[in-house]
Design an enzyme around this catalytic site. Sequence first.
Site, mmCIF file in Angstrom:
data_model
loop_
_atom_site.group_PDB
_atom_site.id
_atom_site.type_symbol
_atom_site.label_atom_id
_atom_site.label_comp_id
_atom_site.label_asym_id
_atom_site.label_seq_id
_atom_site.Cartn_x
_atom_site.Cartn_y
_atom_site.Cartn_z
ATOM 1 N N GLU A 70 -27.483 1.074 14.660
ATOM 2 C CA GLU A 70 -28.297 0.543 15.764
ATOM 3 C C GLU A 70 -28.619 1.652 16.770
ATOM 4 O OE1 GLU A 70 -29.842 -2.228 16.098
ATOM 5 O OE2 GLU A 70 -28.713 -3.802 15.085
ATOM 6 N N GLU A 73 -36.561 5.444 17.488
ATOM 7 C CA GLU A 73 -37.660 4.777 18.186
ATOM 8 C C GLU A 73 -38.065 5.537 19.442
ATOM 9 O OE1 GLU A 73 -36.684 0.684 18.892
ATOM 10 O OE2 GLU A 73 -37.016 0.135 16.797
#
Length: 163
Positions: free
Chosen positions: A68, A75
């Site tokens: 994660e 991102e």
Amino acid sequence: MRSNSLTKFLKSFVYAFNGIKYCILFERNFRFDIIVMTFVLIFKRFYELTDIENIIIIITFALVLSAEAMNTAVEAVVDLASPKYLRLAKIAKDTAAGSVLIKAICAVFVGIYIFWDVQVFKEIALYFRNNIIFSVSILLLILISYIFVFKININNKDVDNDN
């Protein structure tokens, strides 16, 4: 010279904790993973797990949370490098998210393999029925978890940490 290298070393931990803090504050899926892990830790007390099973659970937690965090980093870098829509940027983001999904699915299978025991499920149900305080506590924890995961909404993702 030596204290400068120690200072850099210690600062690296500060930066790492800032990254974890960012994920907790801004990444809903990271918070969801933390909640799932919390419930696993609460309910694993009903099982007689081996040391190896406990280690597998810890490694699984670490793999999912680190995936994660890495997805968040990918991102951020893609958004920085490509503020407008580009096909390659989408591929990078989708692939990073896919990597998290693969680890999460694997974690579910690990959980099923370790925890699927109908007799223990019956013991847990009986424990709930006989321990109202535990039952109410779990219900409150579910409510708090929902708020923690879905209602925390900090809109300013462009946080600049002065590290």
